[in-house]
Design an enzyme around this catalytic site. Sequence first.
Site, PDB file in Angstrom:
ATOM      1  N   THR A 156       1.011  -1.009  -0.126  1.00 52.95           N
ATOM      2  CA  THR A 156      -0.054  -0.146   0.125  1.00 52.95           C
ATOM      3  C   THR A 156       0.811   1.190   0.091  1.00 52.95           C
ATOM      4  O   THR A 156       1.417   1.652  -1.059  1.00 52.95           O
ATOM      5  CB  THR A 156      -0.922   0.156   1.178  1.00 52.95           C
ATOM      6  OG1 THR A 156      -0.237  -0.063   2.325  1.00 52.95           O
ATOM      7  CG2 THR A 156      -1.926  -1.161   1.077  1.00 52.95           C
ATOM      8  N   LYS A 182       3.884  -7.278   3.547  1.00 56.88           N
ATOM      9  CA  LYS A 182       3.732  -6.049   3.429  1.00 56.88           C
ATOM     10  C   LYS A 182       3.353  -5.263   4.814  1.00 56.88           C
ATOM     11  O   LYS A 182       3.194  -6.204   5.798  1.00 56.88           O
ATOM     12  CB  LYS A 182       2.562  -5.648   2.388  1.00 56.88           C
ATOM     13  CG  LYS A 182       1.351  -6.002   3.012  1.00 56.88           C
ATOM     14  CD  LYS A 182       0.062  -5.202   2.892  1.00 56.88           C
ATOM     15  CE  LYS A 182       0.350  -3.784   3.804  1.00 56.88           C
ATOM     16  NZ  LYS A 182      -0.704  -2.808   3.662  1.00 56.88           N
ATOM     17  N   THR A 193      -2.676  -3.128   6.900  1.00 54.30           N
ATOM     18  CA  THR A 193      -2.330  -4.069   7.438  1.00 54.30           C
ATOM     19  C   THR A 193      -0.763  -4.618   7.386  1.00 54.30           C
ATOM     20  O   THR A 193      -0.329  -4.538   6.154  1.00 54.30           O
ATOM     21  CB  THR A 193      -3.248  -5.238   7.333  1.00 54.30           C
ATOM     22  OG1 THR A 193      -2.984  -5.668   5.847  1.00 54.30           O
ATOM     23  CG2 THR A 193      -4.734  -4.825   7.344  1.00 54.30           C
ATOM     24  N   ASN A 404       1.841   9.995   8.871  1.00 53.02           N
ATOM     25  CA  ASN A 404       0.271   9.672   9.599  1.00 53.02           C
ATOM     26  C   ASN A 404      -0.235  10.769  10.020  1.00 53.02           C
ATOM     27  O   ASN A 404      -1.620  10.809  10.427  1.00 53.02           O
ATOM     28  CB  ASN A 404       0.774   9.031  11.016  1.00 53.02           C
ATOM     29  CG  ASN A 404       1.250   7.441  10.819  1.00 53.02           C
ATOM     30  OD1 ASN A 404       0.446   6.961  10.065  1.00 53.02           O
ATOM     31  ND2 ASN A 404       2.308   7.232  11.135  1.00 53.02           N
ATOM     32  N   SER A 409      -4.340   9.249   1.935  1.00 50.99           N
ATOM     33  CA  SER A 409      -4.073   9.101   0.635  1.00 50.99           C
ATOM     34  C   SER A 409      -4.812   8.104  -0.084  1.00 50.99           C
ATOM     35  O   SER A 409      -5.404   7.448   0.517  1.00 50.99           O
ATOM     36  CB  SER A 409      -2.688   9.350   0.622  1.00 50.99           C
ATOM     37  OG  SER A 409      -2.135   8.022   1.124  1.00 50.99           O
TER      38      SER A 409
END
Lengths: 409, 409
Positions: A156, A182, A193, A404, A409
Site C-alpha cells: 500500500t 507488506k 495491515t 501519519n 491518501s
Amino acid sequence: MPVNLPTLDPSQLFPVAGLELGIASAGVKTAGRKDVLVMRLAKGSRAAGVFTLNKFCAAPVRICRSHLADTGEIRALVVNTGNANAGTGLDGYERAKEICFALAERLDISPAQVLPFSTGVILEPLPAAKIIDALDAAIGDLKPANWFEAAHAIMTTDVAPKAASKKIVLDGKTVTLTGISKGAGMIHPNMATMLGYLATDAAVSQAVLQELVSWSADRSFNSITVDGDTSTNDSFILMATGQAGNTEVADTHSADFITLRDAVLEISQTLAKAIIRDGEGATKFITINVEGGIDRAECKAVGYAIGRSPLVKTAFFASDPNLGRILCAIGYSQVENLDVDKLEVWLDDVLVAKDGGRYAGYKEEDGQRVLKQSEISITVKLNRGAESATIWTCDFSYDYVKINADYRS
Amino acid sequence: MPVNLPTLDPSQLFPVAGLELGIASAGVKTAGRKDVLVMRLAKGSRAAGVFTLNKFCAAPVRICRSHLADTGEIRALVVNTGNANAGTGLDGYERAKEICFALAERLDISPAQVLPFSTGVILEPLPAAKIIDALDAAIGDLKPANWFEAAHAIMTTDVAPKAASKKIVLDGKTVTLTGISKGAGMIHPNMATMLGYLATDAAVSQAVLQELVSWSADRSFNSITVDGDTSTNDSFILMATGQAGNTEVADTHSADFITLRDAVLEISQTLAKAIIRDGEGATKFITINVEGGIDRAECKAVGYAIGRSPLVKTAFFASDPNLGRILCAIGYSQVENLDVDKLEVWLDDVLVAKDGGRYAGYKEEDGQRVLKQSEISITVKLNRGAESATIWTCDFSYDYVKINADYRS
C-alpha cells in the site's frame, strides 16, 4: 528510505510447485493500480494461519478463521489493497463472503476453500463488485513465477516490496520456500495491515504446519513494532503444497522438522525485519535482545517496552545516547519482582548500566559511536533465568508524524 | 504553546496556614537557575503520597516511601530540578539521604521527617553537595506566600507554571487548598518527572488523607498520558496542616469528607490537566470519556489505548477524522470479551460508529468540524455496565519529536 533493505532480485524468488499467483487492477482506491492478488493452491495443499488479536478485527480475518477451521483443504487466497474492510459490521462480512463465492465459482471449488484478505483504510465500505469484476483478469494471469509481481501488488504505502526465498533438502528432496509480506509498521497509515504469506512445496502434516506457523510468527511477525498499534487485519499464512516428493513431515522431533522449521523461521524473520526496515519514517534498524529471563513472555515484555517507547525512539533518531530512557522503559515493563540492581544494559559491545545505575567504565563517546550507526543492538541481561527473546524496531522521526498526519491518501 | 492554559494570577494562590515555601539556586545543571524548593510544615501536619510504579524508581522515591511509612509527622519536603537521581544505584540513595540529613539538621527535625524529590536527567550522579550548599538560602526564603515562585522553581522544560487554589467551608471554618505541579507529559524530556504537591490547612486524619490522595490521583494524575512512558520519579503528595480549626475529617461518610474530597479532586484535576495542556508539542486538548464499562479498570484501559495511540494522536494533530484509528485502538485495548458490535463512538455530539461499523448518519464534514477545535472530546459507550472513566491526552505533533530528539539540554 528503507534502512539497509536490499533490492529484490526476481530471479532469486523461486516458484513453489503447486502454487500459482495472478495479479489484476480493480481500482479499489486508485484507478489502474494493481490491487488484487489471487493465489491458487493445487489439490492436496495445506494452509495454516495466525491473525490479529484486535477485537475490531476485519471481516476477512473472521472469515479466514472460520474457513481454516472448517476445512483441511484451502485452495485459493484473494487479497485486495486500498480498503481494509474493517469496522464495517455485518455488511462488510457479507461483501467479503461475496468475493469468496465469486472466486470459488470461477475456480470450481467451494467458497469455504477460499481465504480472503483486505488491507487499506478502515471504516469505509469495501467495493466488492469492483474486486469481483477483476477476478477473471487475475485468474488469467495465474502462474508460479509471479512472486515478484505479487510482492508489489500487496503493497500500500510500503516504499519497497518484501519477499524472501530459500531452497533446502528434506528427505533427499529439494524443497522450496518462498514468502512475501507488506507493511510499513505494525500498522500502516490509515490502519492498513501487515500481511505475510509463505509457501513451500514440502509435504507437511496439518498439525506440524499449525505448529510451524505459530512458532515462527512468535519469533518474527510477533516480535516487531513500529508504533505499538496492533492492526485490525494482521495475517500470516503458511502454505504447503506437498509437491516436493518428500515424506510428509509429521513429527516435531525429526531432523527434517528442524531443517524445515529453521528455514521457515529464517524467511519469516527476513520478511518481518523488512517491514521494520521499511518502517514509517525509519532511519535506524534496532535489535533488542533480552536475555536471562524466567520465561519468554517477560523477555518480550521488556523488549516491547523499550521498542515502543517514543522517548527511546526519538533519542535513537537523534543519535543521542540518552540511555536513562532505556532503563525507564525496562522499569515500567510490568515484569513481576524485577530486581533492577541485577540487570545489565549493553549497546552493541558497550556496557552501559549495571548494579542499578550507570556502569563506572561507561563513556559517553562509546554510546555516541554506537548510536550513530544505522544498525544498533540493545542487549538487556535480566540475570534471573535462562530464557530470551528478540524484538526488532526502528527509530521515531519527523517523517513518522508527517506520514501519519497527512490526509488519508 | 500550551493549549488554553490560563496565565497564573499570583493573588489567586492562597497561602495555606502551617506551610512555608523557600526557593534557592543550587546550580544543579544551570548556574543561576532557581532549582531548589524547600517546604516546611508546622508541627501536627500530616502527609500522604502516591508514587511511580516504575521499578527503576528514583532514589528519592524509595526514600519517600520509607519515610512516609516510618513516621506520622512529615515536617519538610525538598525538591531539586536538573537531575532525577534515578538509575544511580546505591550511591544515588546515599546522596539523597545526605540531603535529608542536612535539611533535618538545619530545621531541627529528624531526617525521617524529610521527603526528598528530584527531577531532571537520569543516569547522572546527583550533585548533592551543591544542593546542600543552597539549603540555607532556601530556608532563609521560607514564607507562606511563595506558591507562585514555587510553581516556577519546580519547572524543568515546562513552558508554563502550574498551580491551583481554592477555599471551601468545612465545619463552619474556611479551609484553603493550594497545589502546584510540573511536567510536560507523563514524562518530561530526558526522563524528568511529573510532580504534584497539594496542601490544605484542614484537619484530616491520616487514614482519610491516604484515601484522598489515592482516590484523587486515580482520577487526575493517573488519568493523563502524553506518550505512554511512565516516569521514574512521578510523585503526588497531599499535605494537611490542621490549622483551619475544623473538627478533624476522619469519617469517609461525612458531608465534610465529600466537600473536601470534591475540592481535592478539582485541584488535582486542574493540575493534571495543566500538564496535558502543556504537553510536549501539544496543539489540542483531548478528553476521552469511556462509559458503560463493567469496572473502572476496563474503562481506563480503553481510554488509555486511544490516548496513547500514535496513530490517533497524529490524526488529531492533522485535524483528519480518520476515525477508524479510534476503533482499532479500542479493539486492541485488552478488554475481555468486548463485543464491538454493541459499542458507540462519539466525537463531541457527533455519533461516529455503532453496530460494529460507521454510523449510517455520520458525515465526514461533522467529524472535520470537531477535529478542527482545540478542545475535543471522544466518548466511547461500551454498553455493558455502569462504570466510567475519563482520560486526558494531547495530540502528537512534529514538535514532540523535535523536543525529544534535541540533545539533552
